[in-house]
Enzyme design. Structure first.
Site, PDB file in Angstrom:
ATOM      1  CB  SER A 241     -23.038   9.906  -0.306  1.00  0.00           C
ATOM      2  OG  SER A 241     -23.211  10.816   0.761  1.00  0.00           O
ATOM      3  N   GLY A 245     -22.856   9.538   5.191  1.00  0.00           N
ATOM      4  CA  GLY A 245     -22.770   8.438   6.146  1.00  0.00           C
ATOM      5  C   GLY A 245     -21.733   8.707   7.223  1.00  0.00           C
ATOM      6  CD  GLU A 264     -26.011  -0.638   0.661  1.00  0.00           C
ATOM      7  OE1 GLU A 264     -27.093  -1.071   1.033  1.00  0.00           O
ATOM      8  OE2 GLU A 264     -25.760  -0.292  -0.517  1.00  0.00           O
ATOM      9  CB  CYS A 301     -25.329   0.245  -3.833  1.00  0.00           C
ATOM     10  SG  CYS A 301     -26.722  -0.853  -3.621  1.00  0.00           S
TER      11      CYS A 301
END
Lengths: 508, 508
Positions: A241, A245, A264, A301
């Site tokens: 998330s 992150g 990511e 994602c």
């Protein structure tokens, strides 16, 4: 084989599991039995020190031997047999076929990097000496690449195999010549232990130092902080998330030595539907986008989270088809109770926003942990005014932004944050407008798609899985495909070196 | 032509110079006459907004037209004639021949990127579709590159041309398709204005938007902060001290969106002298290293700051030769009074460290702003115990670390921070030991050199000018050579795109 619940610290299974944490059986929403030990500070330190000590030796292993190691990991993952599939399904709630496919992809990724290493791990550049050059002779200079050092990797919740213990980050780091400290995801620790066992066996078979790979279990956030701020850790890979992150990014920012952080994080993967496409294929496109949205219960994602078009008579047909598909969908198991709760609260919050309409929801379930798909619609002004609509909702929730005209659609592009992907759905008759959208949206995405769904990521040399923030914290890199190895390498120029001091690839 | 002292803001010369700052005539150590305007917050904002507005158009300019633009900048720099040489010499104290050479290099760098663009600005990767693949068809995927957006560049004190207004960072960013906001160095604002004039003329000749380049003058630190934290600035290049670089890094860390920061900060460029080399060429090597150290008064980022060998009878010959060369050297002009003061205080501080011996200093001068070269020596234990000895002293100051044996030399490698370069000086008879040093030191440097001096950086495709921190804040990149363009590009995958929506390079 019984799970130990322990950490793999440079070849040793260590840890006190008595007060450990447990995973949740996602489908049943019940705690599982194996207790897993939060790694201690000493164990993490030991793992990192062993990785650092193994670094130079491992980095000097020939590319062919590193390739053999990657292939052996793949073989050992297969040798885990059904236990791996059963464990991963139970810990994640993902169906068996999906986990089997993901295992295939994981082994395929290891093979992709092995192929790359066998073909020549990088393309060197050689500029020969020229003693006659004026005013000064030109020295012999040769550009090669070295691995960065110890890499910390964080497993993803939504890919227990392909983005976890032996997933893309691990495979590319090991391929580059970097030892890996893997922080398992607390939602699938058993899967992690099994795969770590396969890697450890592969290390033994290939006669490498065990420090090349360690598995860290834990729910304790201090572990993550210890890994990313450790002076001997030289790069970090993370998939998860934006919230988590950015916590890691902030900790990394406090380091004395800056290091690459490959996070990511989030993506809404906008879908642009052009007028002629809407007219000709409105119904099938509505169904197709919902099918893409429902894949893996929207926990990809690349899930298509925002769709946009210019409203006209044909948009009704499209919306009716999408609504029918959403309504027909069953409530589904989410990866973790926390993800289910976050999803349900986001859907609830969107329902409270003025001028945001809930067009349809999927079928209800008596089990409160199962989630229904949801489709919303709004206008551009409302989208612009409500920043929470710009954020990824992790799960099968999509928002239609109905534009009044093409200029509004172009303005919509400007409002977007960075994304992993965007798709343009158009016909030849839409080409001029598609081109204008493509020009603008290219600067917002890592992958630009035409007439295909964003879900499904090819693992190949031309793939880019990354993009402007928050899709990635480092838009210059991809986490999928063979280019991913470059995240863990850096250039070095050898000047006037005798052949004995040059790496193999630069000797010619 | 008279200098205006103003900022070039997207084609307009703006600013109030009445209360502006002045440059110092370095040789005379006296203020010059032209007053330069600190750019205002509004002017900086205007420059960045104009750069952002120019971005998409400029990024879509064909590679051949971008190449023509770079070559035109080079022609316009030549057209500035002697005024550029005179101004740069006066502002920096560097001799005329050096500035003329640097002008040639600057134009050469622009030409190198122009050549690259004409040959094909990047190597695309194309994986064709395969409709028959099982279980799912393979889509057509093509990997290309896009420019990042507006780039902020900070000029270096020590290269008023090659690392400043139209220097390597600017050339590579413009080549990549990124507009540039250039923060001039306050030590050579007149040189900056002249070169900015050349760029502005080139923009007009090539009929580009003036927003593609702006020059920001100023001594006010808030300007730097405004540039690096601006949401529309997507990458930053900087060459300077570790102290200032890390201030910028900290400000960049506060951004909501992480961006690449290319800071080239500090390097001691260790020199490893092997026993047989010492025996055979001790005298000439001692003289050669001093000559390298004295180049540009030691104000090169690749200046050889620390030398090491295993003490024996031959090291006396080496040291005597080096001492004689140092003693024969004249005191020299430094780039700025601040650099001179910092140098003098570092030399003084080292003299106060126990077990650090001042072997020799250059000739004294009555002018207190001129600096003498200095050569120190110490043992490994003292080096290990005094971290200030590990830091770069910007100027002609070198430290010999005398090792008792080869193991000490290997331990010395472990103590090193990151460096731009290291040199190994050896004969064939030293190859085994050279190899061990090379293996270890490779992980500490961006360029590894054999039997050549570190000063002098080739501008070519195989160059790497960067390295582990603090040599660079991003060791994955080079600031010199054609690979430098990659700092300002990022990958994008085009999936299933009709040919009309593909960039030229990916159409085949």
């Amino acid at each position: 084989m019984t799970l130990t619940g322990k950490n793999l610290i440079a070849g040793e299974w260590l840890g006190e599991t008595a007060n450990g944490f447990v995973a949740i059986d996602a489908a049943l929403n019940e705690p599982m039995t194996t207790k897993f030990a939060d790694a201690t500070e000493q164990e993490v330190e030991k793992a990192i020190a062993a990785a650092h000590n193994a670094f130079v030796g491992y980095s000097e292993l020939s590319a062919v031997k590193r390739a053999a190691f990657l292939r052996t990991i793949g073989e050992q993952i297969m040798a885990l047999g059904d236990e791996l599939i059963t464990t991963a399904c139970q810990e994640t709630g993902l169906p068996q076929a999906r986990i089997q496919g993901e295992r295939g992809r994981t082994i395929g990724q290891l093979g992709l990097f092995a192929d790359l290493l066998e073909k020549g791990e990088y393309q060197g550049v050689i500029d020969l000496a020229d003693a006659t050059r004026e005013p000064l002779p030109k020295p012999d200079t040769r550009l090669g690449y070295l691995p960065l050092g110890v890499v910390g990797v964080f497993a993803a919740s939504n890919f227990p195999l392909a983005f976890s213990t032996a997933g893309g980050d691990t495979a590319s780091a090991l391929a580059a010549g970097c030892p890996v400290i893997m922080k398992a995801h607390a939602a699938h620790p058993g899967t992690a232990e099994l795969v770590a066992r396969a890697i450890s066996t592969a290390i033994s078979i290939c006669e490498l130092e065990q420090g090349v790979f360690s598995l860290i279990q834990g729910k304790n956030y201090a572990i993550a902080s210890q890994i990313v701020t450790h002076p001997l850790v030289k790069a970090v890979g993370f998939t998860g998330s934006e919230r988590v992150g950015m916590i890691l990014q902030a900790q990394i920012n406090e380091r004395a030595e800056p290091i690459p952080f490959y996070g990511e994080l989030g993506s809404v993967n906008p879908q642009f539907i052009m007028p002629n496409k809407l007219q000709q294929e409105g119904e099938s496109l509505g169904q197709g986008l919902v099918a893409s949205l429902l894949m893996g219960q929207g926990q990809f994602c690349t899930s298509p989270g925002i769709w946009t078009y210019v409203e006209d008579n044909n948009s009704d047909i499209f919306e009716r088809a999408a609504i029918a598909s959403i309504k027909a969908s069953s409530a589904g198991v989410m990866l973790t109770p926390a993800i289910a709760a976050t999803y349900q609260s986001a859907v609830k919050e969107w329902q409270s926003i003025e001028n945001v309409t809930l067009l349809a929801q999927g079928q209800t379930s008596e089990a409160s942990h199962l989630c229904q798909a949801a489709l919303f619609a709004t206008d551009l002004a409302t989208f612009k005014a409500n920043s929470q609509l710009h954020e990824e909702v992790f799960g099968s929730c999509a928002l239609i932004v109905r534009c009044k005209n093409f200029d509004e659609m172009l303005s919509f592009v400007e409002l977007l944050k960075g994304n992993l992907t965007a798709s343009i759905h158009g016909t030849d008759a839409d080409l001029n407008e598609s081109c204008l959208i493509a020009r603008a949206v290219a600067h917002k995405v890592g992958r630009l798609i035409y007439n295909q769904m964003p879900t499904g990521v090819e693992v190949c040399a031309s793939m880019n899985h990354g993009g402007p923030f928050p899709a990635s914290t480092d838009l210059r890199t991809t986490s999928v495909g063979s280019e991913a190895i470059k995240r863990f390498q850096r250039p070095i120029c050898y000047q006037n070196m005798p052949v004995q001091l040059l790496p193999e690839l630069l000797r010619n």
